[in-house]
Write a protein that holds these residues in place. Structure first.
Motif, mmCIF file in Angstrom:
data_model
loop_
_atom_site.group_PDB
_atom_site.id
_atom_site.type_symbol
_atom_site.label_atom_id
_atom_site.label_comp_id
_atom_site.label_asym_id
_atom_site.label_seq_id
_atom_site.Cartn_x
_atom_site.Cartn_y
_atom_site.Cartn_z
ATOM 1 N N GLU A 175 0.833 -1.195 0.000
ATOM 2 C CA GLU A 175 0.000 0.000 0.000
ATOM 3 C C GLU A 175 0.873 1.254 0.000
ATOM 4 O O GLU A 175 0.590 2.225 -0.699
ATOM 5 N N THR A 179 1.338 1.098 -4.557
ATOM 6 C CA THR A 179 -0.054 1.325 -4.923
ATOM 7 C C THR A 179 -0.216 1.960 -6.291
ATOM 8 O O THR A 179 -1.094 1.593 -7.058
ATOM 9 N N ASN A 180 0.676 2.898 -6.630
ATOM 10 C CA ASN A 180 0.515 3.588 -7.906
ATOM 11 C C ASN A 180 1.221 2.906 -9.072
ATOM 12 O O ASN A 180 1.252 3.427 -10.175
ATOM 13 N N ASP A 181 1.792 1.737 -8.775
ATOM 14 C CA ASP A 181 2.428 0.984 -9.864
ATOM 15 C C ASP A 181 1.362 0.448 -10.813
ATOM 16 O O ASP A 181 0.249 0.147 -10.418
ATOM 17 N N SER A 182 1.743 0.329 -12.061
ATOM 18 C CA SER A 182 0.777 -0.210 -13.023
ATOM 19 C C SER A 182 0.671 -1.717 -12.837
ATOM 20 O O SER A 182 1.538 -2.358 -12.303
#
Ligand SMILES: [Mg+2]
Ligand SMILES: [Mg+2]
Lengths: 182, 182
Positions: A175, A179-182
């Protein structure tokens, strides 16, 4: 008083065991490869009795140069220090040692994930807080000598106590960092 | 005979010191963050004398679960075992321990760089050889119980002895793992 201390030490032991069993679980299931570093000891003399194990008869604790836990997660170097405080409301910065803070800084500088795993008194949950939210406060303690639990809670991810693993802290790491990884 | 052994042990010590001074140099210059893992010890009893350092009076060596050296290089987890053999012509696979081989396998599976740093008798240079070129031979020793120096030389990068750092093994790591990077 003596009794209280013993309870606390037991709790401290449990804290470490909880984390160790969690990293072992993650290792066995292949999700991460994290080990606890051995306590560094300077060995001065050793007996080699016949037909039994070598016995260290004189040794001294050395100052560690790193944190307790290191390894690999999602292909990345991961490094953290685990700390428990009796306080229900704040984490005293004196619980951290300079060598731990410096090491976490170096890990960040080299591109690794560096965080603290904190547990407060009266609570079973832990918090994963990135070292960047702790290091500046450690170096300048003129304003405050501890981090409030409120500060920690709002800059971290919480790790509830579960069964298997006891502390699923990698979910919090996901988290926090992925979290912002593709 | 006893004398010879002592010389060898001294040489063994120097081998380790050469690597340690090299990783320290790399750490101080910021090129990599690599530490030697402490020897794991099970502490049984400790004296706490007044006004002097705690003294461990009974302890035993525990089986390590990893390799000797771990850290971060170019943002990647790096892990290696350093081994020296007296032999001028081959590296006996019995010099490796199962836990070391398993750990190197796990490091590779988790995306880290895993290699051995080898030194043969009669030569000052070392070799950086990826664990993949060693592990299969370790597990199947029916054909050969050692790796010839010729095999090692043709599947590795050589590390000449220099002054600062004593063993610039990261140059060999660059050549081995990062040569085709843009
Ligand atoms: Mg700790
Ligand atoms: Mg070794």
């Amino acid at each position: 008083q003596g009794r209280k201390k013993e309870n606390y030490n037991n709790r401290g032991m449990r804290f470490e065991e909880d984390i160790n069993s969690s990293i072992n679980y993650y290792r066995e299931t292949g999700r991460a490869l994290i080990h606890k570093k051995p306590t560094p000891v300077q060995i001065v003399s050793v007996d080699y009795p016949k037909r039994s194990a070598a016995k260290i008869t004189e040794a001294y604790f050395r100052q560690p140069s790193t944190t307790d836990y290191q390894g690999i997660y999602r292909g990345m170097p991961v490094d953290f220090e685990a700390k428990e405080t009796r306080s229900h409301t704040s984490f005293p910065l004196k619980n951290l040692h300079l060598h731990q803070v410096k090491h976490l800084e170096e890990v960040k500088a080299h591109g690794g994930l560096a965080f603290l795993l904190l547990r407060f008194g009266g609570e079973q949950a832990m918090y994963v807080i990135d070292a960047a939210h702790v290091i500046p406060w450690y170096y300048d303690q003129s304003e405050r000598k501890s981090l409030t639990k409120r500060y920690v809670a709002s800059h971290s991810c919480i790790v509830p106590e579960k069964l298997q693993p006891r502390y699923p802290f990698l979910d919090a790491v996901d988290e926090l960092y992925f979290t912002n990884d593709s």
